[in-house]
Design a protein around this motif. Structure first.
Motif, mmCIF file in Angstrom:
data_model
loop_
_atom_site.group_PDB
_atom_site.id
_atom_site.type_symbol
_atom_site.label_atom_id
_atom_site.label_comp_id
_atom_site.label_asym_id
_atom_site.label_seq_id
_atom_site.Cartn_x
_atom_site.Cartn_y
_atom_site.Cartn_z
ATOM 1 N N UNK A 13 0.858 -1.185 0.000
ATOM 2 C CA UNK A 13 0.000 0.000 0.000
ATOM 3 C C UNK A 13 0.893 1.233 0.000
ATOM 4 N N UNK A 14 0.576 2.193 -0.870
ATOM 5 C CA UNK A 14 1.284 3.472 -0.835
ATOM 6 C C UNK A 14 0.338 4.572 -1.282
ATOM 7 N N UNK A 15 0.626 5.795 -0.805
ATOM 8 C CA UNK A 15 -0.301 6.897 -1.054
ATOM 9 C C UNK A 15 0.362 8.020 -1.840
ATOM 10 N N UNK A 16 -0.471 8.905 -2.335
ATOM 11 C CA UNK A 16 0.012 10.103 -3.001
ATOM 12 C C UNK A 16 0.617 11.027 -1.948
ATOM 13 N N UNK A 17 1.495 11.918 -2.391
ATOM 14 C CA UNK A 17 2.136 12.847 -1.466
ATOM 15 C C UNK A 17 1.069 13.695 -0.773
ATOM 16 N N UNK A 18 1.182 13.747 0.548
ATOM 17 C CA UNK A 18 0.250 14.482 1.409
ATOM 18 C C UNK A 18 -1.195 14.048 1.187
ATOM 19 N N UNK A 19 -1.375 12.822 0.747
ATOM 20 C CA UNK A 19 -2.693 12.230 0.508
ATOM 21 C C UNK A 19 -3.543 13.059 -0.459
ATOM 22 N N UNK A 20 -2.848 13.722 -1.390
ATOM 23 C CA UNK A 20 -3.562 14.526 -2.396
ATOM 24 C C UNK A 20 -4.455 13.608 -3.220
ATOM 25 N N UNK A 21 -5.639 14.059 -3.518
ATOM 26 C CA UNK A 21 -6.599 13.279 -4.295
ATOM 27 C C UNK A 21 -6.316 13.507 -5.782
ATOM 28 N N UNK A 22 -5.171 12.984 -6.231
ATOM 29 C CA UNK A 22 -4.681 13.307 -7.572
ATOM 30 C C UNK A 22 -4.765 12.164 -8.585
ATOM 31 N N UNK A 23 -5.412 11.063 -8.210
ATOM 32 C CA UNK A 23 -5.604 9.965 -9.167
ATOM 33 C C UNK A 23 -7.080 9.967 -9.560
ATOM 34 N N UNK A 72 9.467 -1.624 -4.934
ATOM 35 C CA UNK A 72 8.574 -0.490 -4.672
ATOM 36 C C UNK A 72 9.145 0.807 -5.234
ATOM 37 N N UNK A 73 10.453 1.005 -5.098
ATOM 38 C CA UNK A 73 11.076 2.217 -5.625
ATOM 39 C C UNK A 73 10.874 2.297 -7.131
ATOM 40 N N UNK A 74 11.093 1.188 -7.835
ATOM 41 C CA UNK A 74 10.948 1.186 -9.292
ATOM 42 C C UNK A 74 9.483 1.350 -9.718
ATOM 43 N N UNK A 75 8.584 0.700 -9.018
ATOM 44 C CA UNK A 75 7.156 0.815 -9.340
ATOM 45 C C UNK A 75 6.689 2.253 -9.127
ATOM 46 N N UNK A 76 7.060 2.843 -8.004
ATOM 47 C CA UNK A 76 6.627 4.206 -7.713
ATOM 48 C C UNK A 76 7.277 5.228 -8.640
ATOM 49 N N UNK A 80 5.104 7.354 -11.282
ATOM 50 C CA UNK A 80 5.060 8.803 -11.060
ATOM 51 C C UNK A 80 5.382 9.546 -12.355
ATOM 52 N N UNK A 81 6.401 9.078 -13.046
ATOM 53 C CA UNK A 81 6.754 9.690 -14.334
ATOM 54 C C UNK A 81 5.596 9.539 -15.325
ATOM 55 N N UNK A 82 4.975 8.346 -15.358
ATOM 56 C CA UNK A 82 3.853 8.107 -16.261
ATOM 57 C C UNK A 82 2.678 9.029 -15.936
ATOM 58 N N UNK A 83 2.395 9.206 -14.650
ATOM 59 C CA UNK A 83 1.287 10.084 -14.250
ATOM 60 C C UNK A 83 1.520 11.505 -14.767
ATOM 61 N N UNK A 84 2.740 11.989 -14.656
ATOM 62 C CA UNK A 84 3.056 13.332 -15.151
ATOM 63 C C UNK A 84 2.875 13.403 -16.663
ATOM 64 N N UNK A 85 3.260 12.335 -17.360
ATOM 65 C CA UNK A 85 3.063 12.287 -18.813
ATOM 66 C C UNK A 85 1.582 12.301 -19.181
ATOM 67 N N UNK A 86 0.736 11.818 -18.295
ATOM 68 C CA UNK A 86 -0.706 11.791 -18.536
ATOM 69 C C UNK A 86 -1.375 13.121 -18.171
ATOM 70 N N UNK A 92 3.179 13.243 -7.241
ATOM 71 C CA UNK A 92 4.220 12.544 -6.492
ATOM 72 C C UNK A 92 3.576 11.515 -5.576
ATOM 73 N N UNK A 93 4.331 10.443 -5.323
ATOM 74 C CA UNK A 93 3.935 9.483 -4.302
ATOM 75 C C UNK A 93 4.534 9.915 -2.976
ATOM 76 N N UNK A 94 3.853 9.599 -1.895
ATOM 77 C CA UNK A 94 4.381 9.810 -0.554
ATOM 78 C C UNK A 94 5.622 8.936 -0.389
ATOM 79 N N UNK A 95 6.590 9.382 0.392
ATOM 80 C CA UNK A 95 7.745 8.528 0.689
ATOM 81 C C UNK A 95 7.276 7.301 1.444
#
Length: 143
Positions: A13-23, A72-76, A80-86, A92-95
C-alpha cells in the motif's frame, strides 16, 4: 541444478504525497494496468491492483532475487513519471510504503478487498484503513 521455491506474496500500500486526491477516476484503470506492467517487467507477479484517488493497493508475488524496497522504488518512480506524462502536473507518491505478507489461504479475500476499494472507502478513510491493517498485523501505530 538448484531451484528456488519461494512463496512471497505481499499486500503493498502506498499513497500520493500528502494524501492529495490526484488519481482521477478516469485515470485509475489505466494507472492500475500500468503498475501491473511495471511489476511484470520486474518479474514480480501482480495478482490485484486497486485503490482510490489518494492511494494504491498491490497484491504481488515477489521473486527471491528482488528486494521489496527496490521493487517499490521502481514501481513508484516509473508510475510517477507516467502520471506526469498523462497530465497530472506535480504528481508525487508519498515517501515509503506499507507491505504485509499474505498466506495462500487469504489470497482470494485480499484480491476481493483490493478490487472493492471504491465501495470500501465510502465507509472508511485511508488513515482509518491503514491503522486497522497495521493493528491486524501487530503494528499498533502508524510509522
Amino acid at each position: 541444478m538448484s531451484h528456488n521455491h519461494v512463496s512471497n506474496r505481499l499486500h503493498c500500500i502506498f499513497s500520493t504525497k500528502q494524501r492529495a486526491r490526484s488519481i482521477g477516476k478516469g485515470l485509475q484503470p489505466r494507472l492500475w494496468s500500468y503498475l501491473e506492467g511495471i511489476a511484470v517487467r520486474l518479474r514480480v507477479k501482480p495478482f490485484a491492483t486497486g485503490g482510490i484517488d489518494d492511494h494504491v493497493h498491490l497484491l504481488i508475488a515477489l521473486p527471491p532475487a528482488l528486494s521489496l524496497s527496490i521493487a517499490m522504488q521502481k514501481i513508484k518512480a516509473n508510475s510517477s513519471r507516467w502520471m506526469k506524462e498523462q497530465g497530472a502536473k506535480g504528481f508525487e507518491w508519498q515517501e515509503g510504503f506499507s507491505a504485509f505478507s499474505v498466506s495462500i489461504s487469504h489470497m482470494e479475500a485480499t484480491v476481493a478487498y483490493i478490487r472493492d476499494q471504491q465501495k470500501h472507502h465510502r465507509r472508511r478513510t485511508f488513515e482509518e484503513e491503514l491503522a486497522q491493517i497495521l493493528k491486524r498485523h501487530g503494528m499498533n501505530e502508524l510509522e
